[in-house]
Write a protein that holds these residues in place. Sequence first.
Motif, short mmCIF file in Angstrom:
data_model
loop_
_atom_site.label_atom_id
_atom_site.label_comp_id
_atom_site.label_asym_id
_atom_site.label_seq_id
_atom_site.Cartn_x
_atom_site.Cartn_y
_atom_site.Cartn_z
N ARG A 105 0.70 -1.11 -0.11
CA ARG A 105 0.08 -0.17 -0.04
C ARG A 105 0.83 1.50 0.11
N GLY A 150 3.68 3.51 2.13
CA GLY A 150 3.54 4.37 3.56
C GLY A 150 4.39 3.29 4.53
N TRP A 151 4.21 3.29 5.90
CA TRP A 151 4.82 2.63 6.93
C TRP A 151 3.77 1.73 7.84
N HIS A 195 -1.00 1.18 10.47
CA HIS A 195 -0.21 1.62 8.94
C HIS A 195 -0.57 3.22 9.11
N PHE A 196 0.64 3.83 8.78
CA PHE A 196 0.76 5.32 8.54
C PHE A 196 1.32 5.59 7.15
N ASP A 197 0.95 7.18 6.80
CA ASP A 197 1.45 7.45 5.39
C ASP A 197 3.02 7.86 5.40
N THR A 198 3.42 8.40 6.46
CA THR A 198 4.78 8.83 6.78
C THR A 198 5.39 8.02 7.65
#
Length: 76
Positions: A14, A16-17, A30-33
């Motif tokens: 996906r 991100g991180w 889950h994170f975008d940055t």
Amino acid sequence: MARKTHHVVPDSNRGGWNIKRGGASRASKHFDTKADAEKAARKISRNQRTELVIHGKDGKIQRSDSHGGDPYPPKG
């Protein structure tokens, strides 16, 4: 006794991180940055007294921080 860990790893599906518990196949968050993932992971790691392992985009370990439960604490 195996050391308990949390990992900040890149999400190849996906983008991100993700934050993953050591040995887990699924991400717990889950994170975008990466910065947001590290901030949340550090809070979780401190709360659960685990080793925090930060990975780079290539998946290699960049650094780690111990937040308790160290079997070999420094003297003094």
